[in-house]
Design a protein around this motif. Structure first.
Motif, PDB file in Angstrom:
ATOM      1  N   LYS A   1      -1.446   6.168  -8.829  1.00 27.20           N
ATOM      2  CA  LYS A   1      -2.213   6.627  -7.374  1.00 27.20           C
ATOM      3  C   LYS A   1      -1.309   6.574  -6.245  1.00 27.20           C
ATOM      4  O   LYS A   1      -1.584   6.690  -5.129  1.00 27.20           O
ATOM      5  CB  LYS A   1      -3.298   5.536  -7.134  1.00 27.20           C
ATOM      6  N   VAL A   2       0.132   6.238  -6.457  1.00 28.16           N
ATOM      7  CA  VAL A   2       1.048   6.223  -5.557  1.00 28.16           C
ATOM      8  C   VAL A   2       1.040   7.858  -4.690  1.00 28.16           C
ATOM      9  O   VAL A   2       1.609   8.728  -5.290  1.00 28.16           O
ATOM     10  CB  VAL A   2       2.423   5.588  -6.030  1.00 28.16           C
ATOM     11  N   PHE A   3       1.019   7.551  -3.511  1.00 29.03           N
ATOM     12  CA  PHE A   3       1.376   8.756  -2.708  1.00 29.03           C
ATOM     13  C   PHE A   3       2.871   8.903  -2.297  1.00 29.03           C
ATOM     14  O   PHE A   3       3.262  10.018  -2.332  1.00 29.03           O
ATOM     15  CB  PHE A   3       0.665   8.517  -1.144  1.00 29.03           C
ATOM     16  N   SER A   4       3.442   7.800  -1.987  1.00 27.70           N
ATOM     17  CA  SER A   4       4.905   7.871  -1.299  1.00 27.70           C
ATOM     18  C   SER A   4       5.413   6.438  -1.656  1.00 27.70           C
ATOM     19  O   SER A   4       4.831   5.557  -1.676  1.00 27.70           O
ATOM     20  CB  SER A   4       4.977   8.408  -0.159  1.00 27.70           C
TER      21      SER A   4
ATOM     22  N   THR B   1      -6.556  -1.476   5.101  1.00 31.55           N
ATOM     23  CA  THR B   1      -5.943  -0.346   4.408  1.00 31.55           C
ATOM     24  C   THR B   1      -7.283   0.637   4.431  1.00 31.55           C
ATOM     25  O   THR B   1      -6.905   1.842   4.522  1.00 31.55           O
ATOM     26  CB  THR B   1      -5.262  -0.621   3.300  1.00 31.55           C
ATOM     27  N   ASP B   2      -8.220   0.229   3.550  1.00 31.98           N
ATOM     28  CA  ASP B   2      -9.409   1.237   3.276  1.00 31.98           C
ATOM     29  C   ASP B   2      -9.874   1.756   4.642  1.00 31.98           C
ATOM     30  O   ASP B   2     -10.327   2.831   5.073  1.00 31.98           O
ATOM     31  CB  ASP B   2     -10.466   0.547   2.474  1.00 31.98           C
ATOM     32  N   GLY B   3      -9.864   0.758   5.668  1.00 31.43           N
ATOM     33  CA  GLY B   3     -10.372   1.355   7.085  1.00 31.43           C
ATOM     34  C   GLY B   3      -9.532   2.389   7.569  1.00 31.43           C
ATOM     35  O   GLY B   3      -9.756   3.271   8.267  1.00 31.43           O
ATOM     36  N   LEU B   4      -8.200   2.178   7.265  1.00 37.19           N
ATOM     37  CA  LEU B   4      -7.073   3.049   7.900  1.00 37.19           C
ATOM     38  C   LEU B   4      -7.174   4.423   7.194  1.00 37.19           C
ATOM     39  O   LEU B   4      -6.918   5.287   7.886  1.00 37.19           O
ATOM     40  CB  LEU B   4      -5.694   2.312   7.819  1.00 37.19           C
ATOM     41  N   ALA B   5      -7.586   4.325   5.823  1.00 35.42           N
ATOM     42  CA  ALA B   5      -7.629   5.568   5.201  1.00 35.42           C
ATOM     43  C   ALA B   5      -8.577   6.676   5.735  1.00 35.42           C
ATOM     44  O   ALA B   5      -8.601   7.585   6.113  1.00 35.42           O
ATOM     45  CB  ALA B   5      -7.983   5.337   3.819  1.00 35.42           C
ATOM     46  N   GLU B   6      -9.769   5.981   6.488  1.00 29.81           N
ATOM     47  CA  GLU B   6     -10.940   6.461   7.043  1.00 29.81           C
ATOM     48  C   GLU B   6     -10.286   6.877   8.467  1.00 29.81           C
ATOM     49  O   GLU B   6     -10.574   8.060   8.956  1.00 29.81           O
ATOM     50  CB  GLU B   6     -12.080   5.623   7.182  1.00 29.81           C
ATOM     51  N   LEU B   7      -9.772   5.943   9.212  1.00 30.62           N
ATOM     52  CA  LEU B   7      -9.353   6.266  10.681  1.00 30.62           C
ATOM     53  C   LEU B   7      -8.408   7.536  10.618  1.00 30.62           C
ATOM     54  O   LEU B   7      -8.402   8.251  11.805  1.00 30.62           O
ATOM     55  CB  LEU B   7      -8.611   4.932  11.468  1.00 30.62           C
ATOM     56  N   CYS B   8      -7.411   7.502   9.767  1.00 35.11           N
ATOM     57  CA  CYS B   8      -6.699   8.690   9.839  1.00 35.11           C
ATOM     58  C   CYS B   8      -6.939   9.866   9.537  1.00 35.11           C
ATOM     59  O   CYS B   8      -6.440  11.109   9.941  1.00 35.11           O
ATOM     60  CB  CYS B   8      -5.233   8.155   9.168  1.00 35.11           C
TER      61      CYS B   8
ATOM     62  N   LEU C   1      -1.722  10.653   6.700  1.00 34.52           N
ATOM     63  CA  LEU C   1      -2.614  11.565   6.167  1.00 34.52           C
ATOM     64  C   LEU C   1      -3.539  10.824   5.365  1.00 34.52           C
ATOM     65  O   LEU C   1      -4.849  11.024   5.054  1.00 34.52           O
ATOM     66  CB  LEU C   1      -2.130  13.080   5.291  1.00 34.52           C
ATOM     67  N   ASP C   2      -3.199   9.687   4.603  1.00 32.74           N
ATOM     68  CA  ASP C   2      -3.988   8.872   3.721  1.00 32.74           C
ATOM     69  C   ASP C   2      -3.143   7.685   3.376  1.00 32.74           C
ATOM     70  O   ASP C   2      -1.947   7.529   3.617  1.00 32.74           O
ATOM     71  CB  ASP C   2      -4.355   9.805   2.489  1.00 32.74           C
ATOM     72  N   VAL C   3      -3.892   6.633   2.886  1.00 39.17           N
ATOM     73  CA  VAL C   3      -3.218   5.451   2.551  1.00 39.17           C
ATOM     74  C   VAL C   3      -3.985   4.833   1.253  1.00 39.17           C
ATOM     75  O   VAL C   3      -5.278   4.980   1.607  1.00 39.17           O
ATOM     76  CB  VAL C   3      -2.726   4.531   3.519  1.00 39.17           C
ATOM     77  N   ILE C   4      -3.358   4.142   0.438  1.00 38.25           N
ATOM     78  CA  ILE C   4      -3.981   3.353  -0.492  1.00 38.25           C
ATOM     79  C   ILE C   4      -3.485   2.019  -0.698  1.00 38.25           C
ATOM     80  O   ILE C   4      -2.525   1.778  -0.653  1.00 38.25           O
ATOM     81  CB  ILE C   4      -4.145   4.120  -1.975  1.00 38.25           C
TER      82      ILE C   4
ATOM     83  N   CYS D   1       0.975  -1.123  -0.110  1.00 32.28           N
ATOM     84  CA  CYS D   1       0.100   0.101   0.002  1.00 32.28           C
ATOM     85  C   CYS D   1       1.093   1.073   0.018  1.00 32.28           C
ATOM     86  O   CYS D   1       2.087   1.034   0.169  1.00 32.28           O
ATOM     87  CB  CYS D   1      -0.822  -0.149   1.281  1.00 32.28           C
ATOM     88  N   SER D   2       0.371   2.615  -0.212  1.00 32.79           N
ATOM     89  CA  SER D   2       1.355   3.444  -0.303  1.00 32.79           C
ATOM     90  C   SER D   2       0.707   4.673   0.682  1.00 32.79           C
ATOM     91  O   SER D   2      -0.591   4.842   0.468  1.00 32.79           O
ATOM     92  CB  SER D   2       1.419   4.239  -1.795  1.00 32.79           C
TER      93      SER D   2
END
Ligand code: G1P
Length: 287
Positions: free
Chosen positions: A195-198, A230-237, A185-188, A170-171
Motif C-alpha cells: 500500500k506504500v505510495f512513496s 492521517t485518515d483525515g488528511l487523506a480526505e482534506l487533500c 494527493l493522498d496519504v496512508i 505514513c506514506s
C-alpha cells in the motif's frame, strides 16, 4: 495565510519510555537541561506562533506547572541571588500564551486534534507532535507556514524514510511542484508494503485549515482502532489544496530510547557548559 495558533498533542501514554513515564509525562523528560516539550514550544514561538494549546490527559499536570510561574522557587532563587537560574525558571512561563485541555479518552491523534476545535476556531493552525524535536536553521513550522502562505494550502512536513521502516509512519502520494515542495494527493497511515505510495512520510509537523475538524468528526477509527489524523488528511487533500514540504532539519524521535539518547548526546556535545568534558568522557569509554 496567517498562522498564530499551534496545537501540541501530548496525551500519549509514553509506553516506549517505561518505566520512567509511569509517573512522569514523557514530554517532561529532560534533553540535557530542558524538558523535551520546551524544544517544541520554542520552535512554535520562533515560527511566529502566539497561542499554544497543549492537549494533555490525566497524569500530565507537570506540563502545566512547568509553563506557569513558580512563586516559591522564584522567591528562593531571588533571595539567594541566583539571578541566571531565576531568569531560566521565569523564561519557560513567558514563552507564549499557553492553553491546556484534557483529552479524556485515548482514542488516537485525530481525536486528540479534534479536542482543539474550539481553541482554533476558524483559522489555520500548526500542529507539532511532541516526540519530534527538530534542529534546523529555519524552524520547521516556519518552513511549513511559508509554503502554506505561498500556495494558500495546508502543508505537511515530510522527509524520505527507508521503505523498510515506512510502516511505522505514513506514506504520501505526491507530485512535484518545485524543489522540495510537492502537491499532496493522498496519504496512508502505517502502510503495509503493497500500500506504500512513496518513501515520503509525514514527520511530526502540519499546518492545517479548520476544515480538518468537520472531516475528523466523521472519520471512523483506522489503524490500531484509533481515529487517525492521517485518515483525515487523506480526505482534506482531496477537497482542498495541500502541499508536502521536504523540510530542512535533523529530526530526533525522542519518544523512543535511541532517539532520546541521540538528542541528549548531540545536544550536550553542542552545550558549552559540558561539551569539552563530554568529548573526553566519550573518548575514554570508546573501547
Ligand atoms: C504519528 C503519525 C504518523 C507520522 C508519525 C511521525 O505516528 O500518525 O503519520 O508519520 O507520527 O511523525 P506515531 O509515531 O504516533 O505512531
Amino acid at each position: 495565510m496567517k498562522v498564530k495558533k499551534a496545537v501540541i498533542p501530548a496525551a500519549g501514554l509514553g509506553t516506549r519510555m517505561l518505566p520512567a513515564t509511569k509517573s512522569i509525562p514523557k514530554e517532561m523528560l529532560p534533553v540535557v537541561d530542558k524538558p523535551a516539550i520546551q524544544y517544541i514550544v520554542e520552535e512554535a514561538v520562533n515560527s511566529g506562533i502566539e497561542d499554544i494549546l497543549i492537549i494533555t490527559n490525566r497524569g500530565k499536570s507537570a506540563i502545566e506547572d512547568y509553563f506557569d510561574y513558580s512563586p516559591e522557587v522564584e522567591a528562593s532563587l531571588e533571595k539567594s541571588g541566583k539571578i541566571s537560574e531565576l531568569n531560566l525558571v521565569r523564561a519557560s512561563a513567558n514563552l507564549a500564551n499557553m492553553h491546556f485541555i484534557r483529552q479524556k479518552e485515548t482514542k488516537g491523534l485525530g481525536h486528540s486534534i479534534l479536542c482543539a476545535k474550539s481553541f482554533v476556531g476558524n483559522e489555520p493552525f500548526a500542529v507539532l507532535l511532541g516526540d519530534d524535536i527538530m534542529v534546523s536553521e529555519v524552524p520547521v513550522t516556519k518552513q511549513l507556514i511559508d509554503a502554506s502562505e505561498k500556495y494558500n494550502a495546508s502543508s505537511v512536513g515530510a522527509q524520505q524514510v527507508d521503505l523498510g521502516v515506512i510502516h511505522k509512519y505514513c506514506s504520501l502520494k505526491i507530485e512535484k511542484l518545485e524543489e522540495k515542495i510537492f502537491k499532496a494527493l493522498d496519504v496512508i497511515e502505517k502502510p503495509s508494503p503493497d500500500k506504500v505510495f512513496s518513501n515520503y512520510a509525514i514527520l511530526g509537523r502540519y499546518v492545517l485549515t479548520p476544515a480538518i475538524f468537520d472531516i475528523l468528526e466523521k472519520t471512523s477509527p483506522g489503524f490500531g482502532g484509533e481515529i487517525q489524523l492521517t485518515d483525515g488528511l487523506a480526505e482534506l487533500c482531496k477537497i482542498e489544496d495541500m502541499v508536502a514540504v521536504d523540510f530542512d532539519a535533523k529530526r530526533y524521535d525522542t519518544g523512543n530510547l535511541q532517539g532520546f539518547l541521540e538528542a541528549t548526546i548531540e545536544f550536550a556535545l553542542k552545550d558549552p557548559s559540558v561539551n569539552t568534558w563530554l568529548r573526553e568522557y566519550l573518548k575514554m569509554h570508546n573501547s
